[in-house]
Design an enzyme around this catalytic site. Sequence first.
Site, PDB file in Angstrom:
ATOM      1  N   THR A   2      26.627 -36.400 -68.311  1.00 44.18           N
ATOM      2  CA  THR A   2      26.866 -35.968 -66.936  1.00 44.18           C
ATOM      3  C   THR A   2      26.727 -34.448 -66.890  1.00 44.18           C
ATOM      4  O   THR A   2      26.208 -33.843 -67.813  1.00 44.18           O
ATOM      5  CB  THR A   2      28.266 -36.417 -66.472  1.00 44.18           C
ATOM      6  OG1 THR A   2      29.212 -36.164 -67.531  1.00 44.18           O
ATOM      7  CG2 THR A   2      28.296 -37.901 -66.165  1.00 44.18           C
ATOM      8  N   ARG A  30      31.821 -34.882 -59.071  1.00 44.68           N
ATOM      9  CA  ARG A  30      31.086 -34.802 -60.325  1.00 44.68           C
ATOM     10  C   ARG A  30      32.002 -35.084 -61.524  1.00 44.68           C
ATOM     11  O   ARG A  30      33.191 -34.790 -61.494  1.00 44.68           O
ATOM     12  CB  ARG A  30      30.476 -33.406 -60.510  1.00 44.68           C
ATOM     13  CG  ARG A  30      29.402 -33.029 -59.500  1.00 44.68           C
ATOM     14  CD  ARG A  30      28.134 -33.813 -59.700  1.00 44.68           C
ATOM     15  NE  ARG A  30      27.076 -33.391 -58.784  1.00 44.68           N
ATOM     16  CZ  ARG A  30      26.850 -33.929 -57.592  1.00 44.68           C
ATOM     17  NH1 ARG A  30      27.636 -34.918 -57.153  1.00 44.68           N
ATOM     18  NH2 ARG A  30      25.860 -33.503 -56.833  1.00 44.68           N
ATOM     19  N   TYR A  74      12.063 -33.084 -61.449  1.00 49.90           N
ATOM     20  CA  TYR A  74      12.821 -33.130 -62.704  1.00 49.90           C
ATOM     21  C   TYR A  74      13.193 -34.568 -63.056  1.00 49.90           C
ATOM     22  O   TYR A  74      13.090 -34.987 -64.211  1.00 49.90           O
ATOM     23  CB  TYR A  74      14.079 -32.272 -62.562  1.00 49.90           C
ATOM     24  CG  TYR A  74      14.963 -32.271 -63.781  1.00 49.90           C
ATOM     25  CD1 TYR A  74      14.642 -31.502 -64.898  1.00 49.90           C
ATOM     26  CD2 TYR A  74      16.140 -33.016 -63.815  1.00 49.90           C
ATOM     27  CE1 TYR A  74      15.453 -31.493 -66.018  1.00 49.90           C
ATOM     28  CE2 TYR A  74      16.959 -33.011 -64.929  1.00 49.90           C
ATOM     29  CZ  TYR A  74      16.610 -32.252 -66.025  1.00 49.90           C
ATOM     30  OH  TYR A  74      17.421 -32.251 -67.138  1.00 49.90           O
ATOM     31  N   HIS A  99      23.139 -24.214 -62.664  1.00 47.71           N
ATOM     32  CA  HIS A  99      23.965 -25.342 -62.262  1.00 47.71           C
ATOM     33  C   HIS A  99      25.269 -24.810 -61.661  1.00 47.71           C
ATOM     34  O   HIS A  99      25.577 -23.632 -61.726  1.00 47.71           O
ATOM     35  CB  HIS A  99      24.241 -26.250 -63.462  1.00 47.71           C
ATOM     36  CG  HIS A  99      23.032 -27.011 -63.910  1.00 47.71           C
ATOM     37  ND1 HIS A  99      22.395 -26.762 -65.113  1.00 47.71           N
ATOM     38  CD2 HIS A  99      22.330 -28.007 -63.310  1.00 47.71           C
ATOM     39  CE1 HIS A  99      21.359 -27.584 -65.238  1.00 47.71           C
ATOM     40  NE2 HIS A  99      21.292 -28.339 -64.163  1.00 47.71           N
ATOM     41  N   LYS A 144      29.243 -15.830 -59.594  1.00 49.68           N
ATOM     42  CA  LYS A 144      29.466 -15.415 -58.212  1.00 49.68           C
ATOM     43  C   LYS A 144      30.911 -14.940 -58.005  1.00 49.68           C
ATOM     44  O   LYS A 144      31.162 -13.936 -57.317  1.00 49.68           O
ATOM     45  CB  LYS A 144      29.149 -16.560 -57.250  1.00 49.68           C
ATOM     46  CG  LYS A 144      29.241 -16.179 -55.783  1.00 49.68           C
ATOM     47  CD  LYS A 144      28.853 -17.333 -54.873  1.00 49.68           C
ATOM     48  CE  LYS A 144      27.378 -17.494 -54.769  1.00 49.68           C
ATOM     49  NZ  LYS A 144      26.973 -18.452 -53.707  1.00 49.68           N
ATOM     50  N   GLY A 160      19.415 -23.063 -76.279  1.00 50.32           N
ATOM     51  CA  GLY A 160      20.055 -23.290 -74.983  1.00 50.32           C
ATOM     52  C   GLY A 160      21.532 -23.586 -75.116  1.00 50.32           C
ATOM     53  O   GLY A 160      22.111 -23.498 -76.209  1.00 50.32           O
TER      54      GLY A 160
END
Length: 317
Positions: free
Chosen positions: A167, A211, A139, A182, A190, A14
């Site tokens: 974070t 964030r 989750y 995410h 996009k 990952g």
Amino acid sequence: MEEKMTVLVTGGSGMLGYALQKVIKEKKRPGEEWIFIGSKDADLREIDETRTIFEKHMPTHVIHLAAIVGGVFKNMKNTCDILLTNQKINLNVYQVCKEIKVKKLISCLSTCVYPDKITYPITESMLHDGPPHPSNFGYSFAKRSIDAMNKCYRWQYGCPFVSVIPTSIYGPNDIFSVEDAHVIPGLINKVRMCKRANTPLVVWGTGKPLRQFIFSYDLAQLVIWAIREYDEEDNIFLSVDEKDEISIRELVEVIVEEYGFKGEVVFDDTKTDGQYKKTVSTAKLRKYLPDFKFTPIREGIRETIRWFEDNYDIART
């Protein structure tokens, strides 16, 4: 002679596993062996496969990253599947780590599992002070159960299990799905699509949420430090400082500028924003690493975009 240290990383294919592989090439110490396993190597939902892969490598240390993850919309659509699958994985990994007597197990939680209604900045001890935001309910409780297992395994069996809590992570080799990723990788893909199609960029939500974003290579360095040096029983936040928190609207501006997108940007406020704010305190981390330098958000975005463009054919979209 230094004692041999064999580190097994689950979820090794990952985003964070990828970053660890990159960083450890320069950071590996004599006597260390690093092994990265992914879903192709073993199905950690199955106890027999989990036991077989762990007994094959007999790690002294484990970094547990394997999980079913996604953005806010994936979490809302698949809340039960995400809860149950992650619990299966976690139960099997913890059981086998106990059986083979690993010297340290570090699991990866997330700040999104903290209570929705809370005072700021959040400290590590506030994890169970209230329910999580409904958008990531399943989750969150799967990850919260890891904290409970850390304590129970330590109290009953003396197992040195603990968690690090980053974070919002972003970086190369992330999942770039527009709908299920995410926020940063989803926006990057996009923007690429809108730029090529010459259409407006529609961003879900108001753009107001705040964030703290951490670049995956920075987080990899901190996880390596933790598996070697962090010996407290309690969890620790791994995050950029509070002053580096930015809004989603500011983030969009950075991605648009770095991609050279000149079209219209529209915020669709009929879509949920998710949790508005989850600012964490980095006081504990800074006690250990007062001089650690984080990658500026624009620089990290630029490198992530570059990786995505160079690896588009193999990127997870």
